[in-house]
Design an enzyme around this catalytic site. Sequence first.
Site, mmCIF file in Angstrom:
data_model
loop_
_atom_site.group_PDB
_atom_site.id
_atom_site.type_symbol
_atom_site.label_atom_id
_atom_site.label_comp_id
_atom_site.label_asym_id
_atom_site.label_seq_id
_atom_site.Cartn_x
_atom_site.Cartn_y
_atom_site.Cartn_z
ATOM 1 N N ASN A 26 -6.010 -8.423 -0.808
ATOM 2 C CA ASN A 26 -6.265 -7.409 -1.702
ATOM 3 C C ASN A 26 -5.699 -6.105 -1.445
ATOM 4 O OD1 ASN A 26 -8.596 -9.063 -3.144
ATOM 5 N ND2 ASN A 26 -9.621 -8.837 -1.539
ATOM 6 N N LYS A 30 0.841 -4.436 -1.023
ATOM 7 C CA LYS A 30 1.347 -5.665 -0.976
ATOM 8 C C LYS A 30 1.463 -6.221 -2.362
ATOM 9 C CE LYS A 30 0.213 -7.154 3.758
ATOM 10 N NZ LYS A 30 -0.952 -8.079 4.564
ATOM 11 N N ASP A 86 1.132 -13.156 6.578
ATOM 12 C CA ASP A 86 0.457 -12.660 7.832
ATOM 13 C C ASP A 86 1.780 -11.954 8.536
ATOM 14 O OD1 ASP A 86 -1.640 -12.396 9.180
ATOM 15 O OD2 ASP A 86 -0.956 -13.929 10.896
ATOM 16 N N SER A 87 1.367 -10.914 9.172
ATOM 17 C CA SER A 87 2.429 -9.997 9.723
ATOM 18 C C SER A 87 2.054 -9.241 11.020
ATOM 19 C CB SER A 87 3.056 -9.105 8.814
ATOM 20 O OG SER A 87 2.286 -8.240 8.446
ATOM 21 N N PHE A 172 2.494 3.197 8.369
ATOM 22 C CA PHE A 172 1.089 2.851 8.900
ATOM 23 C C PHE A 172 1.440 2.137 10.279
ATOM 24 C CE2 PHE A 172 0.503 -1.697 8.255
ATOM 25 C CZ PHE A 172 1.797 -2.177 7.096
ATOM 26 N N TYR A 174 2.324 0.541 13.482
ATOM 27 C CA TYR A 174 3.027 0.832 14.631
ATOM 28 C C TYR A 174 4.176 1.753 14.042
ATOM 29 C CZ TYR A 174 0.279 -2.633 16.840
ATOM 30 O OH TYR A 174 -1.012 -3.285 17.392
ATOM 31 N N ASP A 175 4.481 2.080 12.924
ATOM 32 C CA ASP A 175 5.750 2.524 12.289
ATOM 33 C C ASP A 175 6.131 3.726 13.083
ATOM 34 O OD1 ASP A 175 5.997 0.766 10.587
ATOM 35 O OD2 ASP A 175 5.148 1.812 8.729
ATOM 36 N N HIS A 200 10.405 -6.332 7.205
ATOM 37 C CA HIS A 200 10.188 -7.847 7.371
ATOM 38 C C HIS A 200 9.675 -8.482 6.102
ATOM 39 C CE1 HIS A 200 7.060 -4.999 8.454
ATOM 40 N NE2 HIS A 200 6.129 -6.126 8.521
HETATM 41 P P1 IMP Z 1 -1.406 -7.707 8.104
HETATM 42 O O1 IMP Z 1 -0.630 -9.054 7.970
HETATM 43 O O2 IMP Z 1 -1.148 -6.962 6.932
HETATM 44 O O3 IMP Z 1 -2.817 -7.976 8.356
HETATM 45 O O4 IMP Z 1 -0.844 -6.891 9.170
HETATM 46 C C1 IMP Z 1 -1.366 -7.021 10.704
HETATM 47 C C2 IMP Z 1 -0.990 -5.827 11.474
HETATM 48 O O5 IMP Z 1 0.510 -5.780 11.667
HETATM 49 C C3 IMP Z 1 -1.246 -4.412 10.715
HETATM 50 O O6 IMP Z 1 -2.640 -3.885 10.929
HETATM 51 C C4 IMP Z 1 -0.254 -3.613 11.736
HETATM 52 O O7 IMP Z 1 -0.859 -3.438 12.827
HETATM 53 C C5 IMP Z 1 0.988 -4.411 11.917
HETATM 54 N N1 IMP Z 1 2.026 -4.361 10.783
HETATM 55 C C6 IMP Z 1 2.514 -5.225 9.885
HETATM 56 N N2 IMP Z 1 3.297 -4.735 9.213
HETATM 57 C C7 IMP Z 1 3.505 -3.581 9.384
HETATM 58 C C8 IMP Z 1 4.180 -2.532 8.991
HETATM 59 O O8 IMP Z 1 5.228 -2.748 8.060
HETATM 60 N N3 IMP Z 1 4.386 -1.237 9.675
HETATM 61 C C9 IMP Z 1 3.370 -1.101 10.671
HETATM 62 N N4 IMP Z 1 2.789 -2.065 11.285
HETATM 63 C C10 IMP Z 1 2.759 -3.189 10.586
#
Ligand code: IMP
Length: 216
Positions: A26, A30, A86-87, A172, A174-175, A200
């Site tokens: 949500n 994204k 997932d990232s 946001f 770790y940027d 990514h």
């Molecule tokens: P999600 O996949 O959106 O839940 O991301 C998981 C976590 O990975 C986020 O809360 C961040 O801590 C980190 N993360 C993923 N993508 C980024 C990014 O583009 N910048 C900084 N942190 C990221």
Amino acid sequence: MSDLHNDRMSPGQPSSSLGKVVLASNNAGKLREFAALLDAAGIELIPQGALNVPEAEEPHVTFVENALAKARHAAKLTGLPALADDSGLCVRALRGAPGVYSARYAQRAGGEKSDAANNARVVEQLSGETDRRAYYFCVLVLVRHADDPEPLIAEGRWHGEMLDAPRGANGFGYDPYFFLPALNASAAELDPAVKNASSHRAIALRELLARLTEVA
Ligand code: IMP
């Protein structure tokens, strides 16, 4: 013949017969980012919240398993094809940590669930470490239905180096600590449009579009 085959498609066009696809997230950012690119493939993305789909559990130790679980969950509850991502951040000297635990890295060690605490834990773990290599990883999984035996999977890696002091105020997570040598900037110093075009997520999305074209 693939389920994605579409007789109306003109050759070479990244189009698919999927039509409406539910996004297993949500997150408004994204949705914007993904919708812009997938629109070109004739896909209309609908956030799962709009279809009353609750968030799925993410219990797995790999990104791809978590993304697959989220996509299946959304497809099962809606009857629509579903896309999930997932990232996270993978630091080489930390054997890929924070990895799938990126959002709750400090919390797992008894700290709070915040970007500041997560960054503090990584900085502390990398103290004195000379190998600063890291990458952001994103996996995208698209299932045509909940029991799809052949999910489309695309990956993106955005390589950089970990800083020990923050730089920049954008982005946001770790940027502020993620430095891109080729751009001579941290991810938090980049214009958001530049980050969105090179991240990514962007790499994985382009890969997914290519895969869609391949199987369509
Ligand atoms: P999600 O996949 O959106 O839940 O991301 C998981 C976590 O990975 C986020 O809360 C961040 O801590 C980190 N993360 C993923 N993508 C980024 C990014 O583009 N910048 C900084 N942190 C990221």
